[in-house]
Design a protein around this motif. Structure first.
Motif, short mmCIF file in Angstrom:
data_model
loop_
_atom_site.label_atom_id
_atom_site.label_comp_id
_atom_site.label_asym_id
_atom_site.label_seq_id
_atom_site.Cartn_x
_atom_site.Cartn_y
_atom_site.Cartn_z
N GLY A 58 22.52 -131.03 -12.25
CA GLY A 58 22.19 -132.13 -11.73
C GLY A 58 21.97 -131.96 -11.04
O GLY A 58 21.27 -133.09 -10.79
N VAL A 59 21.42 -131.34 -10.35
CA VAL A 59 20.53 -131.59 -9.48
C VAL A 59 18.43 -131.03 -9.80
O VAL A 59 18.65 -132.06 -9.22
CB VAL A 59 20.02 -129.94 -7.56
CG1 VAL A 59 19.55 -130.18 -6.81
CG2 VAL A 59 21.69 -130.42 -8.01
N LEU A 60 18.55 -130.38 -10.66
CA LEU A 60 17.77 -130.66 -11.66
C LEU A 60 16.80 -131.41 -12.13
O LEU A 60 16.30 -132.26 -12.18
CB LEU A 60 17.43 -129.18 -12.66
CG LEU A 60 17.72 -127.89 -12.09
CD1 LEU A 60 17.96 -127.06 -13.49
CD2 LEU A 60 16.07 -127.33 -11.63
N MET A 67 11.57 -137.67 -9.30
CA MET A 67 9.92 -137.21 -8.91
C MET A 67 9.26 -138.74 -9.97
O MET A 67 8.47 -139.25 -9.73
CB MET A 67 9.21 -136.23 -10.00
CG MET A 67 9.90 -135.03 -8.97
SD MET A 67 8.83 -133.52 -9.75
CE MET A 67 9.69 -133.33 -11.65
N GLY A 68 10.46 -138.78 -10.85
CA GLY A 68 8.88 -140.22 -12.12
C GLY A 68 10.02 -141.41 -11.27
O GLY A 68 9.31 -142.35 -11.73
N GLU A 69 10.65 -141.80 -10.08
CA GLU A 69 11.58 -142.79 -9.87
C GLU A 69 10.00 -143.88 -9.21
O GLU A 69 8.84 -143.52 -8.38
CB GLU A 69 12.06 -142.86 -8.77
CG GLU A 69 13.08 -144.18 -8.65
CD GLU A 69 14.08 -144.80 -9.47
OE1 GLU A 69 13.81 -146.19 -9.80
OE2 GLU A 69 13.96 -144.19 -10.77
N LEU A 108 -0.68 -134.00 -11.71
CA LEU A 108 0.38 -132.67 -11.34
C LEU A 108 1.27 -133.13 -11.30
O LEU A 108 2.45 -132.19 -11.04
CB LEU A 108 0.05 -133.57 -9.69
CG LEU A 108 1.17 -132.60 -8.23
CD1 LEU A 108 0.51 -131.20 -8.25
CD2 LEU A 108 -0.04 -132.90 -7.18
N LEU A 109 1.90 -134.58 -11.43
CA LEU A 109 3.39 -134.63 -11.27
C LEU A 109 3.37 -134.47 -12.74
O LEU A 109 4.55 -134.49 -12.86
CB LEU A 109 3.50 -136.55 -11.80
CG LEU A 109 4.50 -137.20 -11.27
CD1 LEU A 109 6.22 -136.52 -10.48
CD2 LEU A 109 4.71 -138.63 -11.02
N ALA A 110 2.87 -134.45 -14.25
CA ALA A 110 3.05 -134.08 -15.21
C ALA A 110 3.59 -132.32 -14.91
O ALA A 110 4.22 -131.90 -15.49
CB ALA A 110 2.10 -134.20 -16.18
N LEU A 111 2.77 -131.52 -14.39
CA LEU A 111 3.20 -130.13 -13.98
C LEU A 111 4.48 -129.63 -13.53
O LEU A 111 5.15 -129.08 -12.84
CB LEU A 111 1.98 -129.87 -12.94
CG LEU A 111 1.92 -127.85 -12.79
CD1 LEU A 111 1.67 -127.61 -14.26
CD2 LEU A 111 1.03 -127.79 -11.82
N LEU A 112 4.60 -130.44 -12.59
CA LEU A 112 6.20 -130.72 -11.51
C LEU A 112 7.04 -130.69 -12.71
O LEU A 112 8.32 -130.59 -12.94
CB LEU A 112 5.54 -131.52 -10.57
CG LEU A 112 5.17 -131.19 -9.21
CD1 LEU A 112 5.26 -132.72 -7.94
CD2 LEU A 112 5.98 -129.68 -8.27
N VAL A 114 7.26 -130.31 -16.15
CA VAL A 114 6.81 -129.09 -17.18
C VAL A 114 7.87 -127.55 -15.81
O VAL A 114 8.66 -127.33 -16.90
CB VAL A 114 5.84 -129.15 -17.26
CG1 VAL A 114 5.83 -127.37 -18.02
CG2 VAL A 114 5.22 -130.06 -18.16
N LEU A 115 7.72 -127.78 -15.14
CA LEU A 115 8.15 -126.65 -13.84
C LEU A 115 9.13 -127.48 -13.37
O LEU A 115 9.65 -125.49 -14.00
CB LEU A 115 7.42 -126.81 -12.88
CG LEU A 115 8.12 -126.26 -11.82
CD1 LEU A 115 7.98 -124.16 -12.57
CD2 LEU A 115 7.67 -125.97 -10.67
N THR A 116 9.98 -128.11 -13.35
CA THR A 116 11.25 -128.89 -13.60
C THR A 116 11.91 -128.40 -15.79
O THR A 116 12.94 -127.93 -15.30
CB THR A 116 11.56 -130.02 -12.97
OG1 THR A 116 11.18 -129.95 -12.17
CG2 THR A 116 13.16 -130.78 -13.24
#
Length: 132
Positions: A58-60, A67-69, A108-112, A114-116
C-alpha cells in the motif's frame, strides 16, 4: 502540500489493509488482550507482523500516486517557485519555459516510477499470497 498528498494517496493503503485484516479476523488480537498485552504490544507484536507486506504494498502504491500527483497539489500549492514545488509541478513550469529541461525532469520522474514498479513487482513475487 503534504496534507493534500496524504489525503489523495492514503486510500491506497486502506484499500490493501482493510480487506486483509477483515479476512484474518481479530482472534489473535483478542487472545493477546486476554493474556494482558496493551494496545501498543498488540499492534507491534501481533497485528503489524501479519499485515506488514500488505502495508508495504500500500505504501508503494501511495508513493507511486504521490510522485505523479498534480491536481490537488496544484490547487493547494500557491505556485510559489522554489518553495511549494513538486516534481510534476516543476515539469509543468519547465515545459512552458524550456522543453529540454522539462524532458529531463519528466525522465527523472519516469525513472522513479519504473523503480517503484520494480519494487512493487518484487513484493508481489515474494509475498503475493500475503497481500490479498
Amino acid at each position: 502540500l503534504v496534507l493534500a498528498t496524504v489525503l489523495v494517496t492514503l486510500p491506497f493503503v486502506a484499500r490493501e489493509l482493510i480487506p486483509l485484516m477483515q479476512a484474518q479476523g481479530s482472534e489473535q488480537e483478542e487472545a493477546a488482550l486476554t493474556l494482558g498485552a496493551n494496545g501498543w504490544q498488540i499492534f507491534f507484536r501481533v497485528t503489524l507482523p501479519r499485515v506488514r507486506w500488505a502495508l508495504l504494498y500500500g505504501v508503494l502504491l501511495c508513493n507511486a500516486r504521490a510522485m505523479g500527483e498534480f491536481g490537488a497539489v496544484y490547487v493547494v500549492s500557491g505556485h510559489l517557485r522554489g518553495i511549494t514545488n513538486t516534481l510534476p509541478l516543476q515539469v509543468d513550469q519547465l515545459y512552458q519555459e524550456n522543453f529540454s529541461a522539462a524532458f529531463a525532469a519528466a525522465s527523472l520522474l519516469a525513472l522513479l516510477t519504473v523503480l517503484t514498479l520494480g519494487i512493487k513487482r518484487f513484493v508481489e513475487w515474494r509475498h503475493g499470497d500475503q497481500l490479498h
